[in-house]
Write a protein that holds these residues in place. Structure first.
Motif, short mmCIF file in Angstrom:
data_model
loop_
_atom_site.label_atom_id
_atom_site.label_comp_id
_atom_site.label_asym_id
_atom_site.label_seq_id
_atom_site.Cartn_x
_atom_site.Cartn_y
_atom_site.Cartn_z
N ARG A 43 0.93 -1.07 -0.04
CA ARG A 43 -0.05 -0.04 0.19
C ARG A 43 0.97 1.45 -0.09
O ARG A 43 2.00 1.24 0.93
CB ARG A 43 -1.00 0.04 1.26
N PRO A 44 0.45 2.15 -1.10
CA PRO A 44 1.33 3.32 -1.14
C PRO A 44 1.30 4.20 0.38
O PRO A 44 0.29 4.13 1.12
CB PRO A 44 1.02 4.06 -2.28
N LEU A 105 -4.64 -4.13 4.57
CA LEU A 105 -5.56 -3.87 5.37
C LEU A 105 -5.06 -3.23 6.74
O LEU A 105 -5.65 -2.40 7.53
CB LEU A 105 -6.74 -4.83 5.52
N HIS A 106 -4.05 -3.77 7.24
CA HIS A 106 -3.62 -3.37 8.52
C HIS A 106 -2.86 -2.13 8.28
O HIS A 106 -3.13 -1.12 9.08
CB HIS A 106 -2.40 -4.54 8.90
N ASP A 107 -2.28 -1.61 7.15
CA ASP A 107 -1.74 -0.48 6.86
C ASP A 107 -2.66 0.75 6.63
O ASP A 107 -2.70 1.71 6.87
CB ASP A 107 -0.82 -0.45 5.62
N ALA A 108 -3.92 0.16 6.03
CA ALA A 108 -5.08 1.05 5.78
C ALA A 108 -5.81 1.55 7.11
O ALA A 108 -6.36 2.51 6.96
CB ALA A 108 -5.89 0.53 4.81
N ARG A 109 -5.80 0.60 7.92
CA ARG A 109 -6.40 1.01 9.18
C ARG A 109 -7.90 1.04 9.26
O ARG A 109 -8.65 2.01 9.70
CB ARG A 109 -6.03 1.90 10.03
N ILE A 196 -6.41 -3.71 -7.40
CA ILE A 196 -7.62 -4.54 -6.79
C ILE A 196 -7.82 -4.00 -5.48
O ILE A 196 -8.83 -3.71 -4.93
CB ILE A 196 -7.52 -5.75 -7.28
N LEU A 197 -6.67 -4.01 -4.78
CA LEU A 197 -6.89 -3.70 -3.28
C LEU A 197 -6.95 -2.57 -2.93
O LEU A 197 -7.52 -2.00 -1.83
CB LEU A 197 -5.40 -3.97 -2.48
N THR A 198 -6.70 -1.47 -3.87
CA THR A 198 -6.89 -0.05 -3.62
C THR A 198 -8.28 0.14 -3.63
O THR A 198 -8.91 0.93 -2.66
CB THR A 198 -6.24 0.94 -4.91
#
Length: 209
Positions: A43-44, A105-109, A196-198
């Motif tokens: 994840r950026p 998802l961990h990084d995105a919180r 896709i994850l974005t």
């Protein structure tokens, strides 16, 4: 019927020819070298969310049987797919999609907590994924592409233990390739997973109460 691109044809045929030559001359020669690739989708450094969901557990990641092989898969025409024995994934596709999605998802919180599988019954939400296709599309040698499609299902835990589907989404990414080589296919599929994850991150945020 579309023909193999020249670059991919070399990747597929040269190791086989070398093996044949080695057997005819000496059994002591080393076998063709296998190359492995890691599916990377980090994840950026984007702004993170204020968590809108409770706890999440990653459920199962399943891969359609025809794409569950470790070798890279190429689509040669409308009905024919081939697996590349000499160029494969470092780990099974299901494991890489699982770990990459969880880290994303961990990084995105999006959720307050990501629980381990051992605490699945305690989680407020569960995310299950089905990988429908993951391959290099080489039907048109002038425009090769890496194609990835997955289905994501987010469910919540009800008061009596039943689960309710909050999100059922099919996400596809098609990444153009500069050339039809195994390294380009692997890199394109990594970009496709990040793409896709974005979008999945956004959909999960909107689906949560």
């Amino acid at each position: 019927m579309p023909r193999l691109t020249k670059s991919l044809l070399l990747f597929l045929l040269v190791p086989a020819l070398l093996m044949t030559a080695a057997c005819s001359v000496s059994l002591d020669r080393d076998p063709p070298v296998r190359t492995t690739y890691l599916m990377e989708a980090k994840r950026p450094a984007l702004p993170v969310h204020e968590p809108v969901g409770g706890s999440l557990v990653m459920g199962t990641v399943r891969v359609a049987p025809e794409f569950a092989t470790r070798g890279l898969i190429y689509r040669m025409d409308d009905t024919r797919y081939v697996s590349d024995f000499h160029h494969d994934w470092f780990a099974p596709v299901r494991d890489q999609v699982y770990s990459t999605t969880r880290e994303w998802l961990h990084d995105a919180r999006v959720f307050h907590t990501l629980l381990p599988p051992s605490l699945a019954r305690e989680a407020d939400y569960r995310l299950d994924i089905l990988v429908n296709t993951i391959h290099g599309d080489l039907r048109d040698e002038q425009s090769p592409a890496a194609v990835l499609e997955l289905q994501a299902y987010l469910s919540s835990r009800g008061q009596e233990g039943e689960r309710r589907i909050l999100l059922a989404s099919t996400l596809q990414s098609r990444q153009p390739l500069s050339e039809a080589t195994p390294a380009q296919v692997a890199a394109g599929l990594s970009r496709g997973l990040a793409d896709i994850l974005t979008r999945l991150e956004s959909e999960l945020t909107q689906a949560l109460p």
